[in-house]
Write an enzyme that holds these catalytic residues in place. Sequence first.
Site, short mmCIF file in Angstrom:
data_model
loop_
_atom_site.label_atom_id
_atom_site.label_comp_id
_atom_site.label_asym_id
_atom_site.label_seq_id
_atom_site.Cartn_x
_atom_site.Cartn_y
_atom_site.Cartn_z
N ARG A 55 -4.05 1.62 -3.72
CA ARG A 55 -4.51 2.43 -4.83
C ARG A 55 -3.53 2.34 -5.99
O ARG A 55 -2.36 2.01 -5.79
CB ARG A 55 -4.58 3.87 -4.30
CG ARG A 55 -5.60 4.73 -4.94
CD ARG A 55 -5.73 6.03 -4.16
NE ARG A 55 -5.90 7.13 -5.05
CZ ARG A 55 -5.07 8.15 -5.16
NH1 ARG A 55 -3.98 8.21 -4.42
NH2 ARG A 55 -5.32 9.13 -6.01
N LYS A 119 1.81 8.45 7.06
CA LYS A 119 0.58 7.72 6.73
C LYS A 119 0.31 6.62 7.75
O LYS A 119 1.17 5.80 8.02
CB LYS A 119 0.74 7.12 5.32
CG LYS A 119 -0.45 6.32 4.83
CD LYS A 119 -0.38 6.15 3.32
CE LYS A 119 -1.40 5.16 2.81
NZ LYS A 119 -1.50 5.16 1.34
N ARG A 260 5.38 20.16 -1.13
CA ARG A 260 6.51 20.56 -1.97
C ARG A 260 7.71 20.80 -1.05
O ARG A 260 7.60 21.58 -0.08
CB ARG A 260 6.15 21.85 -2.71
CG ARG A 260 7.07 22.12 -3.88
CD ARG A 260 6.46 23.13 -4.81
NE ARG A 260 6.50 24.48 -4.28
CZ ARG A 260 5.47 25.31 -4.30
NH1 ARG A 260 4.32 24.96 -4.79
NH2 ARG A 260 5.60 26.53 -3.84
C1 BTN Z 1 -3.83 2.87 -0.42
O1 BTN Z 1 -3.39 3.67 0.40
O2 BTN Z 1 -3.24 2.67 -1.49
C2 BTN Z 1 -5.11 2.13 -0.14
C3 BTN Z 1 -4.90 0.94 0.76
C4 BTN Z 1 -6.18 0.20 1.09
C5 BTN Z 1 -5.92 -1.04 1.90
C6 BTN Z 1 -7.19 -1.72 2.36
S1 BTN Z 1 -6.87 -2.99 3.55
C7 BTN Z 1 -8.52 -3.53 3.43
C8 BTN Z 1 -8.90 -3.45 1.97
N1 BTN Z 1 -8.50 -4.66 1.27
C9 BTN Z 1 -7.56 -4.42 0.37
O3 BTN Z 1 -7.03 -5.28 -0.36
N2 BTN Z 1 -7.25 -3.12 0.34
C10 BTN Z 1 -8.03 -2.38 1.30
#
Ligand code: BTN
Length: 263
Positions: A55, A119, A260
């Site tokens: 993201r 995570k 926090r």
């Molecule tokens: C995040 O936490 O920032 C989101 C990560 C998403 C990763 C998945 S792996 C399968 C799909 N292909 C990618 O390039 N990204 C998502």
Amino acid sequence: MPDVIAGLLRTSYTGHTLLYTQSTGSTNDDAKELSASYPEGTVFIAEIQSSGKGRIGRDWSSPPGGVFMSVLLRPAILPSRVPALSLVAGYSVAKAIRDGLGLDAQVKWPNDVLVDGRKICGILCEMRAELDRVADVVVGIGVNANLAVDALPPCVRETGTSLRELLGRTVDRNSLIADILNHLESAYGEFLVSGLTTLGPRITELCAFLGRPVVMRNLTARDQGETHGTLQGIDSQGRVLLSTPGGNVKSFSAGDLSLRPAP
Ligand code: BTN
């Protein structure tokens, strides 16, 4: 692997077309590139990704042992309702991990799954749309399944972990993938019919940081402002709700949420 997954599916269309490859740049990019040729519910899976995307323009480290998959959806909903799909996907992953592996997985708004506050899954939803019509949504799911934690970049290691690390054994990725897809089809179907009316309270039950003091960092404002509050849950639009020290409840449709630290 695709045959084994297919045998474990209880879906009526999700994963019925499954494109599996050893290595790709990003399964999300594959799904977007090939969208026009495949039906809704097509799943793209890779053993490793060379340019995995996270993201907010971040990279997603994608070494062997992880689950990297993207699900192609064509929801007949307004584009403004699509962000809630991240939560629907996060809920489906959390359910699969809870029911299948017995871990206390939680949904961290808007798009992560945590176990013990760390995570283990990230979700990247990408949408193509006109102002009032969605063409497609690619739901990209990355699960730290059988990764050795030291295979992850140091910054990810600080806050993340893997299912293997948590359980002290490797997990069956085929079952995990099938379980996620089974939950996803059912939650997505429910979402299409009734939005978050019935699903929202179940997602809230699994929300990480519920009732805890949190900070919401605004990712869009020029001042990168932040709001402190107590996490109340999510509303019917999938926005996160914070009760602020002034006694108001504020809702946020975007941002970066974190616990926090104690003063
Ligand atoms: C995040 O936490 O920032 C989101 C990560 C998403 C990763 C998945 S792996 C399968 C799909 N292909 C990618 O390039 N990204 C998502």
